[in-house]
Design an enzyme around this catalytic site. Structure first.
Site, PDB file in Angstrom:
ATOM      1  CG  HIS A   1      31.578  32.070  35.617  1.00  0.00           C
ATOM      2  ND1 HIS A   1      30.973  30.808  35.116  1.00  0.00           N
ATOM      3  CD2 HIS A   1      32.729  31.367  36.041  1.00  0.00           C
ATOM      4  CE1 HIS A   1      31.542  29.783  35.051  1.00  0.00           C
ATOM      5  NE2 HIS A   1      32.660  30.048  35.683  1.00  0.00           N
TER       6      HIS A   1
ATOM      7  CE  LYS B   1      37.249  22.209  32.900  1.00  0.00           C
ATOM      8  NZ  LYS B   1      36.709  23.229  33.726  1.00  0.00           N
TER       9      LYS B   1
ATOM     10  NE  ARG C   1      34.570  27.179  42.007  1.00  0.00           N
ATOM     11  CZ  ARG C   1      34.446  26.548  40.561  1.00  0.00           C
ATOM     12  NH1 ARG C   1      33.323  26.176  40.658  1.00  0.00           N
ATOM     13  NH2 ARG C   1      35.266  25.993  40.168  1.00  0.00           N
TER      14      ARG C   1
ATOM     15  CB  SER D   1      30.196  25.415  34.241  1.00  0.00           C
ATOM     16  OG  SER D   1      30.409  26.622  34.300  1.00  0.00           O
TER      17      SER D   1
HETATM   18  P1  ADP Z   1      37.970  26.566  33.662  1.00  0.00           P
HETATM   19  O1  ADP Z   1      37.764  25.241  33.003  1.00  0.00           O
HETATM   20  O2  ADP Z   1      39.087  27.516  33.275  1.00  0.00           O
HETATM   21  O3  ADP Z   1      38.392  26.423  35.008  1.00  0.00           O
HETATM   22  P2  ADP Z   1      35.581  27.604  34.375  1.00  0.00           P
HETATM   23  O4  ADP Z   1      34.478  28.190  33.590  1.00  0.00           O
HETATM   24  O5  ADP Z   1      35.136  26.534  35.251  1.00  0.00           O
HETATM   25  O6  ADP Z   1      36.901  27.345  33.591  1.00  0.00           O
HETATM   26  O7  ADP Z   1      35.892  28.528  35.705  1.00  0.00           O
HETATM   27  C1  ADP Z   1      36.553  30.028  35.377  1.00  0.00           C
HETATM   28  C2  ADP Z   1      37.017  30.363  36.619  1.00  0.00           C
HETATM   29  O8  ADP Z   1      35.901  31.014  37.357  1.00  0.00           O
HETATM   30  C3  ADP Z   1      37.850  29.616  37.335  1.00  0.00           C
HETATM   31  O9  ADP Z   1      39.027  30.430  37.954  1.00  0.00           O
HETATM   32  C4  ADP Z   1      37.190  29.285  38.436  1.00  0.00           C
HETATM   33  O10 ADP Z   1      37.435  28.922  39.646  1.00  0.00           O
HETATM   34  C5  ADP Z   1      36.165  30.449  38.711  1.00  0.00           C
HETATM   35  N1  ADP Z   1      34.650  30.210  39.010  1.00  0.00           N
HETATM   36  C6  ADP Z   1      33.937  29.184  38.493  1.00  0.00           C
HETATM   37  N2  ADP Z   1      32.586  29.153  39.334  1.00  0.00           N
HETATM   38  C7  ADP Z   1      32.826  30.108  40.340  1.00  0.00           C
HETATM   39  C8  ADP Z   1      32.085  30.518  41.130  1.00  0.00           C
HETATM   40  N3  ADP Z   1      30.926  30.129  41.709  1.00  0.00           N
HETATM   41  N4  ADP Z   1      32.522  31.430  42.158  1.00  0.00           N
HETATM   42  C9  ADP Z   1      33.752  31.743  41.952  1.00  0.00           C
HETATM   43  N5  ADP Z   1      34.727  31.780  41.039  1.00  0.00           N
HETATM   44  C10 ADP Z   1      34.148  30.716  40.191  1.00  0.00           C
END
Ligand code: ADP
Length: 159
Positions: free
Chosen positions: A17, A42, A91, A129
């Site tokens: 992130h 979630k 990703r 995450s």
């Molecule tokens: P959500 O539940 O909205 O998917 P996340 O916290 O899982 O929330 O992810 C938020 C955003 O960050 C999403 O667009 C996800 O694709 C992106 N993201 C998560 N991990 C990574 C990573 N390692 N590299 C790039 N983008 C990421």
């Protein structure tokens, strides 16, 4: 002003992130709002307050960003913040279908806001995450995936 919102659950905030925010805030946008979603479907391990604090800690030293909690419709929230762009990370291929669906829906709700996708540095391409939580729960070392405060918070949760 070129403003973007970066919405997510951030349960918890990872270096993936951070990588995305850093590149967006330093190279592309004048301001990036990291919007921590409250009403996520979630079941989160961390509370909204905890997720906000951990995101802030992870983003110390990055200028022109702000971490804010949010609930409700993202396009409305973005409009209030004068943001014309929704930033998301892409990703692996498996992200694509969901992200495509979300961006199409957001476009239907508000045609003036565009979704923009950034891919992470290679080293974060498989970082999520949920994976971080799984490793922490099993007692593995997550220090290359999250910042020190997040690591400690995970240890407290799973001890
Ligand atoms: P959500 O539940 O909205 O998917 P996340 O916290 O899982 O929330 O992810 C938020 C955003 O960050 C999403 O667009 C996800 O694709 C992106 N993201 C998560 N991990 C990574 C990573 N390692 N590299 C790039 N983008 C990421």
């Amino acid at each position: 002003m070129n403003i973007a919102v970066y919405p997510g659950t951030f349960d918890p905030f990872t270096n993936g992130h951070r990588d995305l925010v850093q590149r967006a805030a330093s190279n592309i946008f004048d301001k990036v709002y990291i919007c921590v979603v409250e009403n996520s479907n979630k079941n989160t391990v961390f509370s909204l307050e905890e997720r906000v604090v951990l995101a802030k800690k992870s983003l110390e030293n990055i200028k022109n960003i702000e971490v804010i909690p949010f609930s409700g419709l993202l396009v409305d929230f973005a409009t209030k913040l004068n943001a014309k762009v929704i930033l998301r990370g892409l990703r692996v291929v498996s992200d694509f279908e969901y992200e495509f669906q979300m961006s199409s829906m957001n476009k239907k709700l508000n045609n003036n806001i565009e979704s923009i996708f950034l891919t992470p540095s290679e080293s974060y391409a498989f970082l999520s995450s949920s994976l971080v939580k799984e490793i922490a729960q099993l007692g593995g070392d997550v220090s290359t995936f999250v910042n020190e405060d997040v690591k400690k918070a995970l240890e407290r949760k799973y001890k």
